[in-house]
Write a protein that holds these residues in place. Structure first.
Motif, PDB file in Angstrom:
ATOM      1  N   ASP A   1      -8.926  -2.399  -6.346  1.00  0.00           N
ATOM      2  CA  ASP A   1      -8.234  -3.897  -6.140  1.00  0.00           C
ATOM      3  C   ASP A   1      -7.578  -4.084  -4.734  1.00  0.00           C
TER       4      ASP A   1
ATOM      5  N   GLU B   1     -10.777  -4.628  -0.945  1.00  0.00           N
ATOM      6  CA  GLU B   1     -11.597  -5.763  -1.291  1.00  0.00           C
ATOM      7  C   GLU B   1     -12.993  -5.397  -0.556  1.00  0.00           C
ATOM      8  N   ASN B   2     -13.161  -4.676   0.396  1.00  0.00           N
ATOM      9  CA  ASN B   2     -14.322  -4.341   1.180  1.00  0.00           C
ATOM     10  C   ASN B   2     -14.923  -3.345   0.729  1.00  0.00           C
TER      11      ASN B   2
END
Length: 219
Positions: free
Chosen positions: A166, A169-170
């Motif tokens: 989490d 994000e990438n």
């Protein structure tokens, strides 16, 4: 009762303008009528399917006399064993081998299509320093020997499950790249060189944004 015309683009695929056959993209039943508007056959209006054509099989879109070359991809795929009429199913029952001599060339008809002018040129991907573009952004855990397979898998498993990434994000995931070789393998041997080429291929894949290489877990 006549069938309502079906758009050709939703029923078959013509691979080259002058082909005798198209590929059925759905099962076609006798009596089906195909609307040829927008195709190289548009001047004929419609085409009626006269024989059942299974999905993925060839549908005749042009007549061919007995002995004539039947074309697909713009190339001969065989000779008509009997007269073939547009709308018929073309298969081994009416198509035979073409013994004619050919000159085979590689890549001579490659076409680079122009980008549509009315669409924005965007791509959801990742630019790499060497200019390549990736569709995923994985972290790879690659083992140089099979002794470290379990360790690589345990590392990758720490990043599985809901919420594991989490905060990143990438990052699409962490993947273990393992094999059953390496230990005791002479690096200069044919097998050793093949393994190194394979590992380098994985390591150089643009979908890997970062790598962790593991050697023997016993050292």
């Amino acid at each position: 009762m006549p069938h309502s015309p079906l758009p050709f683009s939703q029923t078959a695929l013509l691979l080259a303008d002058q082909d005798h056959v198209a590929v059925a993209t759905r099962e076609l039943s006798p009596g089906a009528v195909l609307d040829l508007a927008g195709t190289p056959l548009a001047e004929r209006g419609t085409l009626e399917v006269t024989q059942a054509v299974p999905m993925g099989h060839k549908l005749a879109v042009r007549d061919a006399v007995q002995g004539e070359q039947v074309r697909k991809y713009g190339q001969s795929i065989g000779l008509a064993l009997s007269p073939i009429a547009a709308g018929q199913h073309v298969h081994s029952h009416n198509l035979g081998m073409d013994p004619a001599e050919r000159e085979h060339e590689f890549g001579t008809d490659r076409i680079r299509p122009e980008a549509p002018a009315d669409l924005p040129r965007t791509f959801l991907g990742y630019h790499r320093p060497d200019g390549r573009v990736a569709t995923r952004n994985f972290i790879g855990v690659i083992t140089s020997v099979n002794c470290s397979v379990s360790t690589a898998k345990m590392i990758a498993d720490q990043f599985r499950g809901i919420g594991a990434l989490d905060g990143y994000e990438n990052i699409d995931g962490v993947m273990a790249i393992t094999h059953q070789s390496g230990c005791g393998l002479v690096p200069d041997s044919e097998g050793g060189q093949m393994l190194l080429r394979t590992l380098r291929g994985y390591a150089n894949h643009p979908n890997f944004g970062g790598l962790l290489v593991l050697d023997s877990a016993a050292r």
